[in-house]
Motif scaffolding. Structure first.
Motif, PDB file in Angstrom:
ATOM      1  N   ARG A  42       8.412 -54.781   0.996  1.00 57.26           N
ATOM      2  CA  ARG A  42       9.349 -55.873   1.295  1.00 57.26           C
ATOM      3  C   ARG A  42      10.568 -55.311   2.021  1.00 57.26           C
ATOM      4  O   ARG A  42      11.654 -55.183   1.451  1.00 57.26           O
ATOM      5  N   GLU A  44      12.420 -56.734   4.036  1.00 58.30           N
ATOM      6  CA  GLU A  44      13.502 -57.714   4.173  1.00 58.30           C
ATOM      7  C   GLU A  44      14.406 -57.739   2.947  1.00 58.30           C
ATOM      8  O   GLU A  44      15.563 -58.167   3.024  1.00 58.30           O
ATOM      9  N   ALA A  45      13.907 -57.291   1.774  1.00 58.26           N
ATOM     10  CA  ALA A  45      14.701 -57.314   0.545  1.00 58.26           C
ATOM     11  C   ALA A  45      15.520 -56.039   0.360  1.00 58.26           C
ATOM     12  O   ALA A  45      16.605 -56.063  -0.220  1.00 58.26           O
ATOM     13  N   GLU A  65      19.221 -58.532  -9.051  1.00 60.21           N
ATOM     14  CA  GLU A  65      18.899 -59.668  -8.194  1.00 60.21           C
ATOM     15  C   GLU A  65      17.493 -59.565  -7.628  1.00 60.21           C
ATOM     16  O   GLU A  65      16.843 -60.571  -7.342  1.00 60.21           O
ATOM     17  N   LEU A  66      17.018 -58.371  -7.476  1.00 53.19           N
ATOM     18  CA  LEU A  66      15.725 -58.138  -6.843  1.00 53.19           C
ATOM     19  C   LEU A  66      14.593 -58.791  -7.620  1.00 53.19           C
ATOM     20  O   LEU A  66      13.609 -59.260  -7.037  1.00 53.19           O
ATOM     21  N   GLU A  68      14.550 -61.571  -9.118  1.00 43.42           N
ATOM     22  CA  GLU A  68      14.513 -63.029  -9.061  1.00 43.42           C
ATOM     23  C   GLU A  68      13.324 -63.514  -8.243  1.00 43.42           C
ATOM     24  O   GLU A  68      12.894 -64.656  -8.368  1.00 43.42           O
ATOM     25  N   GLN A  69      12.816 -62.639  -7.401  1.00 43.24           N
ATOM     26  CA  GLN A  69      11.631 -62.973  -6.619  1.00 43.24           C
ATOM     27  C   GLN A  69      10.391 -62.561  -7.399  1.00 43.24           C
ATOM     28  O   GLN A  69      10.402 -61.575  -8.130  1.00 43.24           O
ATOM     29  N   PRO A  70       9.293 -63.300  -7.292  1.00 44.30           N
ATOM     30  CA  PRO A  70       8.076 -62.978  -8.044  1.00 44.30           C
ATOM     31  C   PRO A  70       7.471 -61.651  -7.577  1.00 44.30           C
ATOM     32  O   PRO A  70       7.682 -61.217  -6.445  1.00 44.30           O
ATOM     33  N   TYR A  73       5.202 -55.747  -8.693  1.00 46.14           N
ATOM     34  CA  TYR A  73       6.089 -54.634  -8.428  1.00 46.14           C
ATOM     35  C   TYR A  73       5.336 -53.330  -8.705  1.00 46.14           C
ATOM     36  O   TYR A  73       4.397 -53.294  -9.503  1.00 46.14           O
TER      37      TYR A  73
END
Length: 600
Positions: A42, A44-45, A65-66, A68-70, A73
């Protein structure tokens, strides 16, 4: 001051902190690796390595904060996201424990029980607390100076900061539930104030703690012991006064007994005018008397030479206070300076079995001991040099075999740190009451042996160390009842000065009232025995607690009555052994006692 005695190792706490650190380190590393792999999936993150570091730190603060996206990992990040908060929680708990450590220790000290309370900021107080803790005792220290965090960590005992003469401070140290209290400040008056406060706190308790008060002047210490002995029956408090010289002198002979040769007399040299010499002389004689008690034959008295500018005057004073010295020892005084001792005839001809160098100036005495080869040659065994401020130097001489820093002159030179050896709680506990009780028991053994009773024939016919505790208490109660006997006689106890007039007057008072005092002593003994569950019965049965002498005075046999009379007549001799005498002040005061003296 001695080094702090390390507390008992806490491997569990130490390893727990190591595990905490490993958890934090592993969480940080795995988080970084996982975030780096996630940045490849990712982009973009996570833009760059600064973002990776930022998100890695966020793992420890439960706000990433990371996440918060599904997912999914990387597994490294999955592990780190749970380990990092765990480390944070553990760190918060440890910080809270450290912040509240003082309050926790204060509460633990207040609720402590069965412990020793040591009061004072002095060097001796610190050393005594260390020794007590090293011996496995629970210790609460009360002092004015704050404790440092490293001191808490290394010493492991509890501490209370405040004025030890204050009642609330002593209650905060758990004094009502303590078994022993030591007053060891550098000021005698503060030590007495601590004892007064302790007496107010524990006066209504059934089993009060023992209180030991340090006194820095040996003559004052003996005088206060006399006054306490005369008041022992008026308070439940087991109180005694002690001087470090007396304790250290007893410890010396327990750890280093005098050598003895069957074909010649044992000879001892005490040199110098230091404060330690009087205590050393008296305890040397007591030690030798105990060793020779069961031996017979020709004159086996210990030969003691005293070398000091006032040697003859000192021997005159010592023998007038302790009459047994002349019976046990052949005393010779040489009025000369310590530097002249190598010129003594016996020193050059035969040598001494033991030499004690008690110089009034510690440094000059050490210099003489280290720079005088004739001194080493004149000793058959050891030259002892008592020191007060040179405990570290003594440790340099007498560490273990692998860590000796200095040569002991083939084992002939030994520095003896007085304060270090005076910190023996067992010897401090052998207070005046205990020593007089032992003396009474020893006289009983001698009397019974003269009557044909052998050691071991009865439960009481054993040395003090093997005597049942119930019989020890009986002897202590006999000592604590001395105050009532003195009041009945119109006498008081005082340090002995060798005058015959007062002694003869006290002796006449005892002879005049021996029958009444013997009766009262028997009645006191009967009350004490019955309070412990004993009843009358013939023959004597210690298992069933039956005794053939538990009967009224008028029903006793003449031999039993005479034994009680002898105990009363022996009172002056028992006291003189500890340096006291009876002084007749006025007419006798009849006392009606309703109960036995309190046993310790």
């Amino acid at each position: 001051m001695t080094q702090p005695v390390p507390g008992a190792a806490r491997p569990a706490a130490w390893w727990l902190r190591v595990v905490f650190g490993v958890i934090g380190l592993v969480a940080s590393v795995l988080g970084y690796v996982g975030l780096e792999r996630l940045s490849q999936v990712r982009p973009e993150a996570i833009g760059d390595r600064y973002d990776i570091l930022y998100y890695d730190l966020q793992l420890f603060f439960l706000s990433a904060e990371l996440f918060e996206q599904p997912g999914p990992y990387p597994w490294q990040l999955q592990v780190a996201r749970f380990m990092a908060p765990l480390f944070t929680l553990l760190a918060v708990a440890e910080a809270g424990r450290l912040l509240l450590a003082t309050e926790i220790r204060r509460r633990r000290a207040r609720r402590a029980s069965g412990h020793a309370v040591v009061c004072g900021d002095s060097q001796f107080a610190h050393m005594l607390a260390d020794r007590l803790y090293a011996d496995g005792d629970r210790v609460v220290v009360v002092r004015s100076e704050p404790f440092g965090p490293l001191e808490y960590r290394r010493r492991r005992y509890l501490g209370v900061v405040g004025d030890p003469t204050n009642e609330e401070v002593l209650r905060g140290a758990g004094l009502p539930r303590a078994h022993t209290v030591y007053a060891c400040t550098d000021d005698d008056d503060r030590n007495h104030a601590i004892a007064n406060t302790a007496n107010r706190i524990i006066q209504d308790r059934r089993h009060p703690p023992r209180v030991y008060v340090q006194v820095h002047d040996p003559e004052m210490c003996l005088s206060l012991q006399a006054r306490r002995l005369g008041a022992a029956g008026s308070s439940r408090l087991r109180l005694d006064y002690f001087h470090v010289d007396d304790i250290a002198a007893r410890a010396l002979h327990r750890h280093h007994p005098l050598p003895s040769a069957p074909d010649r007399p044992t000879t001892v040299l005490i040199a110098g005018g230091g404060s330690f010499r009087r205590a050393l002389l008296v305890e040397t004689a007591r030690h030798w008397r105990a060793r020779q008690a069961d031996q017979s034959g020709p004159d086996r008295r210990l030969r003691v030479d005293l070398v000091a500018p006032d040697a003859r005057a000192e021997l005159a004073l010592a023998t007038s206070r302790y009459p047994f010295l002349s019976e046990v020892c052949r005393l010779t005084g040489y009025d000369r300076d310590i530097a002249g001792l190598v010129g003594l005839e016996h020193f050059a001809a035969e040598g001494y079995d033991r030499i004690y160098l008690c110089a009034p100036d510690e440094i000059s005495g050490l210099r003489f001991a280290l720079d005088t080869p004739a001194l080493w040659r004149g000793a058959r065994s050891i030259v002892f040099v008592p020191v007060y401020r040179q405990a570290a130097l003594a440790a340099a001489f007498h560490g273990d075999v692998r860590h000796d820093l200095l040569d002991e002159v083939h084992g002939k030179l030994r520095l003896y740190p007085v304060l270090t050896h005076a910190c023996d709680a067992r010897l401090i506990a052998e207070d005046l009451t205990e020593r007089l009780a032992q003396q009474i028991h020893l006289r009983y053994l001698y009397a019974q042996q003269r009557a044909g009773v052998r050691l071991g024939d009865a439960p009481a016919m054993v040395p003090w160390s093997r005597l049942p505790e119930s019989l020890r208490r009986a002897n202590r109660s006999h000592v604590q009842d001395i105050a009532a006997k003195l009041l009945n006689l119109g006498c008081v106890v005082a340090p002995r000065h060798g005058g015959a007039g007062d002694a003869s007057a006290a002796g006449r008072a005892i002879d005049d009232r021996v029958e009444q005092l013997a009766r009262l002593e028997h009645e006191r003994w009967c009350r004490e025995r019955r309070s412990e569950g004993w009843t009358y019965g013939e023959p004597r049965d210690d298992v069933r607690r039956r005794h053939h002498l538990l009967r009224p005075w008028d029903e006793l046999s003449p031999a039993a009555k005479e034994q009680n009379r002898q105990e009363i007549r022996a009172l002056p001799d028992v006291l003189s052994d500890s340096g006291f005498e009876l002084i007749r002040l006025g007419p006798s005061v009849p006392v009606q006692r309703g109960g036995s003296a309190d046993a310790a």
